[in-house]
Design a protein around this motif. Structure first.
Motif, PDB file in Angstrom:
ATOM      1  N   LYS A  78      24.307  16.701  19.479  1.00 38.14           N
ATOM      2  CA  LYS A  78      25.116  16.787  20.692  1.00 38.14           C
ATOM      3  C   LYS A  78      26.531  16.256  20.472  1.00 38.14           C
ATOM      4  CE  LYS A  78      25.114  15.482  25.583  1.00 38.14           C
ATOM      5  NZ  LYS A  78      24.381  14.797  26.672  1.00 38.14           N
ATOM      6  N   LEU A  79      26.652  15.139  19.752  1.00 45.66           N
ATOM      7  CA  LEU A  79      27.966  14.549  19.535  1.00 45.66           C
ATOM      8  C   LEU A  79      28.801  15.328  18.522  1.00 45.66           C
ATOM      9  CD1 LEU A  79      26.985  10.776  19.382  1.00 45.66           C
ATOM     10  CD2 LEU A  79      28.182  11.944  21.246  1.00 45.66           C
ATOM     11  N   GLN A  80      28.149  16.187  17.727  1.00 47.69           N
ATOM     12  CA  GLN A  80      28.854  16.922  16.678  1.00 47.69           C
ATOM     13  C   GLN A  80      29.344  18.290  17.127  1.00 47.69           C
ATOM     14  OE1 GLN A  80      25.484  16.982  13.989  1.00 47.69           O
ATOM     15  NE2 GLN A  80      26.493  15.518  12.619  1.00 47.69           N
ATOM     16  N   ARG A  81      28.921  18.751  18.263  1.00 50.49           N
ATOM     17  CA  ARG A  81      29.187  20.132  18.656  1.00 50.49           C
ATOM     18  C   ARG A  81      30.681  20.442  18.667  1.00 50.49           C
ATOM     19  NH1 ARG A  81      24.732  20.174  23.544  1.00 50.49           N
ATOM     20  NH2 ARG A  81      22.885  20.177  22.169  1.00 50.49           N
ATOM     21  N   ILE A  82      31.008  21.586  18.056  1.00 55.60           N
ATOM     22  CA  ILE A  82      32.410  21.985  17.956  1.00 55.60           C
ATOM     23  C   ILE A  82      32.872  22.626  19.256  1.00 55.60           C
ATOM     24  CG2 ILE A  82      32.437  22.212  15.461  1.00 55.60           C
ATOM     25  CD1 ILE A  82      31.953  25.195  15.779  1.00 55.60           C
ATOM     26  N   SER A  83      34.120  22.340  19.599  1.00 56.28           N
ATOM     27  CA  SER A  83      34.676  22.877  20.840  1.00 56.28           C
ATOM     28  C   SER A  83      35.317  24.230  20.644  1.00 56.28           C
ATOM     29  CB  SER A  83      35.714  21.905  21.401  1.00 56.28           C
ATOM     30  OG  SER A  83      36.711  21.641  20.446  1.00 56.28           O
ATOM     31  N   GLY A  84      35.512  24.619  19.400  1.00 60.95           N
ATOM     32  CA  GLY A  84      36.120  25.915  19.148  1.00 60.95           C
ATOM     33  C   GLY A  84      36.078  26.287  17.685  1.00 60.95           C
ATOM     34  N   PHE A 105      32.237   7.526  19.870  1.00 58.77           N
ATOM     35  CA  PHE A 105      31.350   7.555  18.709  1.00 58.77           C
ATOM     36  C   PHE A 105      32.080   8.184  17.512  1.00 58.77           C
ATOM     37  CE2 PHE A 105      28.488   7.429  22.325  1.00 58.77           C
ATOM     38  CZ  PHE A 105      27.523   6.517  21.931  1.00 58.77           C
ATOM     39  N   ASN A 106      31.759   7.689  16.320  1.00 58.14           N
ATOM     40  CA  ASN A 106      32.328   8.262  15.099  1.00 58.14           C
ATOM     41  C   ASN A 106      31.602   9.556  14.748  1.00 58.14           C
ATOM     42  OD1 ASN A 106      34.027   6.056  14.880  1.00 58.14           O
ATOM     43  ND2 ASN A 106      32.734   4.988  13.407  1.00 58.14           N
ATOM     44  N   VAL A 107      32.377  10.621  14.558  1.00 61.95           N
ATOM     45  CA  VAL A 107      31.833  11.912  14.160  1.00 61.95           C
ATOM     46  C   VAL A 107      32.463  12.269  12.820  1.00 61.95           C
ATOM     47  CG1 VAL A 107      31.638  14.366  14.737  1.00 61.95           C
ATOM     48  CG2 VAL A 107      31.523  12.636  16.553  1.00 61.95           C
ATOM     49  N   TYR A 108      31.632  12.626  11.838  1.00 62.15           N
ATOM     50  CA  TYR A 108      32.112  12.894  10.490  1.00 62.15           C
ATOM     51  C   TYR A 108      32.200  14.397  10.253  1.00 62.15           C
ATOM     52  CZ  TYR A 108      31.014   7.981  10.081  1.00 62.15           C
ATOM     53  OH  TYR A 108      30.959   6.628  10.293  1.00 62.15           O
ATOM     54  N   ALA A 109      33.403  14.836   9.893  1.00 61.18           N
ATOM     55  CA  ALA A 109      33.662  16.264   9.731  1.00 61.18           C
ATOM     56  C   ALA A 109      32.741  16.898   8.692  1.00 61.18           C
ATOM     57  CB  ALA A 109      35.122  16.482   9.351  1.00 61.18           C
ATOM     58  N   VAL A 110      32.446  16.173   7.609  1.00 57.31           N
ATOM     59  CA  VAL A 110      31.658  16.767   6.537  1.00 57.31           C
ATOM     60  C   VAL A 110      30.267  17.175   7.022  1.00 57.31           C
ATOM     61  CG1 VAL A 110      30.737  14.561   5.678  1.00 57.31           C
ATOM     62  CG2 VAL A 110      30.973  16.492   4.116  1.00 57.31           C
ATOM     63  N   ASP A 111      29.684  16.413   7.948  1.00 53.32           N
ATOM     64  CA  ASP A 111      28.360  16.773   8.467  1.00 53.32           C
ATOM     65  C   ASP A 111      28.421  18.108   9.204  1.00 53.32           C
ATOM     66  OD1 ASP A 111      27.222  14.440   7.494  1.00 53.32           O
ATOM     67  OD2 ASP A 111      27.594  13.320   9.341  1.00 53.32           O
ATOM     68  N   ILE A 112      29.509  18.333   9.929  1.00 54.03           N
ATOM     69  CA  ILE A 112      29.677  19.589  10.663  1.00 54.03           C
ATOM     70  C   ILE A 112      29.971  20.728   9.693  1.00 54.03           C
ATOM     71  CG2 ILE A 112      30.996  20.749  12.475  1.00 54.03           C
ATOM     72  CD1 ILE A 112      31.647  17.955  13.606  1.00 54.03           C
ATOM     73  N   GLU A 113      30.843  20.459   8.728  1.00 56.01           N
ATOM     74  CA  GLU A 113      31.231  21.496   7.763  1.00 56.01           C
ATOM     75  C   GLU A 113      30.031  21.988   6.968  1.00 56.01           C
ATOM     76  OE1 GLU A 113      35.747  19.648   7.199  1.00 56.01           O
ATOM     77  OE2 GLU A 113      34.166  19.243   5.729  1.00 56.01           O
ATOM     78  N   ARG A 114      29.117  21.100   6.618  1.00 57.71           N
ATOM     79  CA  ARG A 114      27.968  21.504   5.808  1.00 57.71           C
ATOM     80  C   ARG A 114      26.985  22.367   6.582  1.00 57.71           C
ATOM     81  NH1 ARG A 114      27.168  15.925   2.250  1.00 57.71           N
ATOM     82  NH2 ARG A 114      28.909  16.359   0.838  1.00 57.71           N
ATOM     83  N   VAL A 115      27.015  22.257   7.899  1.00 60.49           N
ATOM     84  CA  VAL A 115      26.193  23.158   8.720  1.00 60.49           C
ATOM     85  C   VAL A 115      26.864  24.526   8.800  1.00 60.49           C
ATOM     86  CG1 VAL A 115      25.363  23.611  11.059  1.00 60.49           C
ATOM     87  CG2 VAL A 115      25.092  21.331  10.057  1.00 60.49           C
TER      88      VAL A 115
END
Length: 548
Positions: free
Chosen positions: A497-503, A435-445
């Motif tokens: 769930k697909l966006q969760r950071i591993s570290g 699945f495509n995961v977009y960094a900006v969505d994670i960064e904004r959280v």
């Protein structure tokens, strides 16, 4: 106001209309005749009237012509901002030459590659860059002359000696057309090998016209604080000079010095990159400076956080414009933050005359609302990559009518109101579990955490998922308690769930280019070899403070 309404028009309502062509050199000449004693330029305590500035440009142009420079010849320059650098740049344009500004923070092989690619005949350099250019001499056969912006040294003629005595008999204003080369900007951006982006006089004329829409002209004061090798700088700097405004230029940016100049000079316009905006707003003395003269602050070169946009609206007088675009031209969007406070997660709508579309990986145009790569066309587009037609073709896309667009390398979509939402660079997109995961969505959280100053997310190899997101975080100043494990837990409670950071890896600073772009390739590099989720490699950067 009409200006804002024009910028906000949806793409279907605009047409590509080229501005009437008036060469920059002629514009400056007319300002010198109209207001000879008005101030054209100030840097430090040195000021140039329009008459003096115009005359010095004549001297530079005449000297270049006397040294054998002809229309279309390339001249390289490297060094920090200075009056000499600017005089050379604009004087070379007056002589019909093409300027090639070189980045000051790049490798020797890259410098050699740029000079050889451009086949530059002369190089001008500040003394701090003499040693680098001396190493490049034997590998750059096209270079015939070496001139110092400041003091002479072995093999380098000093600026004053090169310029010579003021015995100018007649101006050397070489006629140019819209198609003549103005400059070649070399930029690897954030993706790799530098390519020479060719701007014509016609393209620069379009940029001048756009700056005029923000009211730049006689009576305005524009503060320039980004380096002279950057297209970001010249889009605004040449606009101020070409339209007759006063230009105040900093040799090197610092937030406090910038604020003092903005107050003391009653600055009305400026062009900044996001890291500068962040540092200016975060300065502890920001509130004590009088910035009420500001009409417009323009910001470009990298995404601007919605949180910083909101802060700018709330605390900074005048309007702020976010500009999305590329040195190549193509897709170009504007967002007037003050007029669209509910659209701060976007980069605005396509500007007048620009058409933006989304395409899929196979190059097929996508319906409105679907996510794909942005492609665009407009009157201000590069001629191409210098001497690299195959590279130019790689970034070119043609629609069903055969119209030429340039690919942006950015992934995004239009919202229901025609505003562009950017998601990622195509090369930075994370593919996790297919699945495509977009960094900006994670960064904004993550950036919403009160102890986080900056964040960048990249994908690193994962045996289980293919790629997995890893966050690099700079703690907010004065914060000593930010815990990487706790931040990871905090973020993952708020992410899908697909966006969760591993570290999480805590850093003192993020690697950036000189114009503030985060260099994600440098963040990814230590993790290039396959590794278990979030397990840092043995060669973890020494300046990392903590990781999970």
């Amino acid at each position: 106001m009409a200006q804002t309404e024009t910028l906000a028009q949806p793409p279907a309502a605009v047409a590509a209309v080229k501005a009437p062509f008036e060469p920059l050199s002629q514009r400056i000449r007319s300002h010198a005749l109209r207001d000879p004693q008005g101030i054209a330029l100030r840097i430090d305590s040195t000021e140039f009237t329009w008459a003096a500035f115009d005359h010095l440009l004549d001297r530079v142009a005449a000297r270049l012509v006397a040294r054998g420079i002809v229309r279309g010849d390339r001249i390289a320059a490297i060094g920090p901002n200075s009056p000499e650098y600017l005089l050379l740049f604009v004087g070379a344009v007056r002589a019909g030459a093409c300027m090639v500004p070189l980045p000051t923070m790049t490798s020797l092989p890259s410098i050699v590659g740029m000079v050889n690619d451009a086949q530059a005949r002369m190089v001008f350099a500040a003394s701090a860059q003499h040693a680098t250019m001396d190493e490049a001499r034997t590998a750059c056969a096209s270079l015939r002359e070496f001139v110092s912006f400041d003091i002479a040294s072995p093999g380098w003629e000093g600026w004053a000696s090169w310029l010579g005595e003021d015995t100018l008999a007649a101006p050397a204003d070489v006629p140019v057309t819209e198609d003549d080369l103005f400059n070649i900007m070399y930029s690897s951006g954030t993706t790799g090998e530098p390519k020479g982006i060719v701007h014509s006089h016609g393209m620069r004329n379009e940029h001048l016209t756009r700056m005029g829409r923000f009211g730049i002209g006689p009576g305005t004061v524009t503060l320039i604080s980004t380096p002279l090798y950057s297209n970001t700088t010249h889009a605004c700097l040449l606009g101020s000079i070409g339209l007759g405004g006063k230009t105040v230029m900093m040799r090197k940016f610092d937030a406090l010095g910038w604020l003092k100049l903005a107050q003391d000079e009653r600055v009305t316009h400026t062009m900044l990159v996001p890291v500068q905006v962040q540092r200016i707003l975060a300065h502890p003395d920001f509130e004590r400076f009088d910035l009420s003269a500001f009409q417009w602050k323009l910001c470009t070169s990298a995404p601007l956080s919605p949180l910083i946009k909101r802060d700018a609206i709330d605390r900074w007088p005048g309007k702020m414009l976010e500009i999305y675009g590329h040195s190549e031209g193509g897709a170009n969007c504007n967002l007037v933050l003050n007029d669209f406070p509910d659209k701060l997660h976007t980069v605005g709508r396509p500007i007048a005359g620009c058409v933006v579309k989304m395409i899929d990986e196979a190059g097929h145009e996508l319906p409105r609302g679907q996510t794909g790569e942005l492609v665009g066309r407009q009157p201000a587009m590069m001629v191409g990559y210098f001497m690299q037609p195959e590279k130019t073709e790689e970034v070119t896309w043609y629609d069903s009518d055969g119209e030429r667009y340039y690919r942006s390398g950015d992934v995004g979509h239009f919202d229901e109101d025609g505003f562009v939402v950017l998601l990622d660079r195509t090369k930075d997109m994370i593919v996790s579990g297919g699945f495509n995961v977009y960094a900006v969505d994670i960064e904004r959280v993550i950036e919403q955490h009160p102890d986080v100053a900056e964040v960048a997310v990249v994908g690193i190899p994962s045996e289980q998922w293919g790629e997995t997101p890893l966050a690099f975080v700079v703690p907010r100043a004065g914060t000593h308690t930010l815990d990487a494990a706790a931040l990871r837990t905090w973020a993952n409670e708020r992410l899908g769930k697909l966006q969760r950071i591993s570290g999480v890896e805590l850093r003192d600073a993020l690697p950036r280019s000189e114009v503030g772009k985060i260099l994600k390739r440098e963040l990814r590099a230590p993790y290039a070899a396959p590794a278990a989720d979030a397990t840092p490699p043995a060669h973890q950067p020494a300046h990392s403070r903590s990781t999970v």
